[in-house]
Design an enzyme around this catalytic site. Sequence first.
Site, PDB file in Angstrom:
ATOM      1  N   CYS A  89       0.807  -1.220   0.000  1.00  0.00           N
ATOM      2  CA  CYS A  89       0.000   0.000   0.000  1.00  0.00           C
ATOM      3  C   CYS A  89       0.839   1.269   0.000  1.00  0.00           C
ATOM      4  CB  CYS A  89      -0.950   0.007   1.203  1.00  0.00           C
ATOM      5  SG  CYS A  89      -2.150  -1.334   1.179  1.00  0.00           S
ATOM      6  N   HIS A 347      -9.139   3.704  -1.551  1.00  0.00           N
ATOM      7  CA  HIS A 347      -7.726   3.343  -1.384  1.00  0.00           C
ATOM      8  C   HIS A 347      -7.262   2.608  -2.639  1.00  0.00           C
ATOM      9  CE1 HIS A 347      -4.021   1.790   0.059  1.00  0.00           C
ATOM     10  NE2 HIS A 347      -4.463   0.832   0.846  1.00  0.00           N
ATOM     11  N   CYS A 377       0.141   2.127   6.717  1.00  0.00           N
ATOM     12  CA  CYS A 377       0.482   0.722   6.939  1.00  0.00           C
ATOM     13  C   CYS A 377       0.613   0.025   5.594  1.00  0.00           C
ATOM     14  CB  CYS A 377      -0.577   0.050   7.802  1.00  0.00           C
ATOM     15  SG  CYS A 377      -2.257   0.091   7.105  1.00  0.00           S
TER      16      CYS A 377
END
Length: 392
Positions: A89, A347, A377
């Site tokens: 991510c 996201h 994260c």
Amino acid sequence: MHEAYIVAAARTAGGRRGGMLRDWHPADLAAQVLDALVERTGADPALVEDVIMGCVGQFAQQSANIARNAVMSSRLPESVPGTSVDRQCGSSQQAVHFAAATVMSGQMDIVIAAGVESMTRVPMQAPGKLAHDAGMGSPFKSDGIAARYPGIQFSQFAGAEMIAKKYDLSKEALDGFGYESQRRGAAAAGSGAFDTEIIPIDVTTHEGAAHVHRTDEGIRFDASLEAIRGVKLIMDGGRLTAATSSQICDGASGVMIVNERGLKALGVQPMARIHHMTVVGEDPVIMLEAPIGATQKALARAGMSLNDIDLYEVNEAFASVPMAWLQVLGADPERLNVNGGAIALGHPLGASGTKLMTTLVHALHARGKKWGLQTMCEGGGLANVTIIEALH
């Protein structure tokens, strides 16, 4: 050593899975951002020396070096190379770090850090599913990993629930956080707060009409706390739901990063200076807790405290992640994700790093603030932290 400056930052509005951006090939979508960055700086495209692009699902339409393919789809000349980065991510936040380090060293003067993810066209975990179906095995089933982590099934969903339990975050509190993300996202979109950062994208609606996509499709302008409380739990006995987790999203984003020679060549004023960069690895089982330790390390190395930071962007992969971060660091929730986060805005995995950076830079300017911190994260127990100074 040179300084690293951000001179342009732009993103597409997020698209829901199968939504407004469904017809865009990811290379073409990323190319829109590359072109917008060049246009916003008035740069000669040939001055761009590299494109570093984050992407998690480097498979199918996002395989074969998506960064170079985006360059070939853009108005940048063939002389501009490109390389693709996967730090899960945090892929495009890591692209920012690589680009900044390159211009700080003086090896290059003008570099674009970007990210793209079409979660419609390349579904999450598609490579792993294909490998499993073909009998090729899991990336987490090596002998070494099995010996070090016997019996462990690595899962971000399980990690998010572990965090909720570890920090005693109730479902009621998590639901409240999810609602606040939607409220802030809707308020920001309604006030025009995103207008300077979002580039318009021509799309066709499901009804076949031409449309200009410029509003994050995941925002629920009619969100209510009551409705959020009624959403089904993701895991039996858990506390998180789809309403307190990041939305699957299509999108692209990017920033142009230069040193002093780059500023002179472009003849532009910088928007921000990159002050500090940190990346850490921690427990890959709880997995999503690393932004806490990474922030502590970054602030200590930068000689700063969290009180020095005016705004922070902590990716809302799950509500438990920024809530635990707030709790441990004693941070001010009024400075966190002031325009909403991934729960409302989406996201888009590999694009989220430069997406958050774009929003942070523009939010600092809109509020006349100076210091910003971004962290997120990342799968495998990783986290990046970037501290920037807005230049007004």
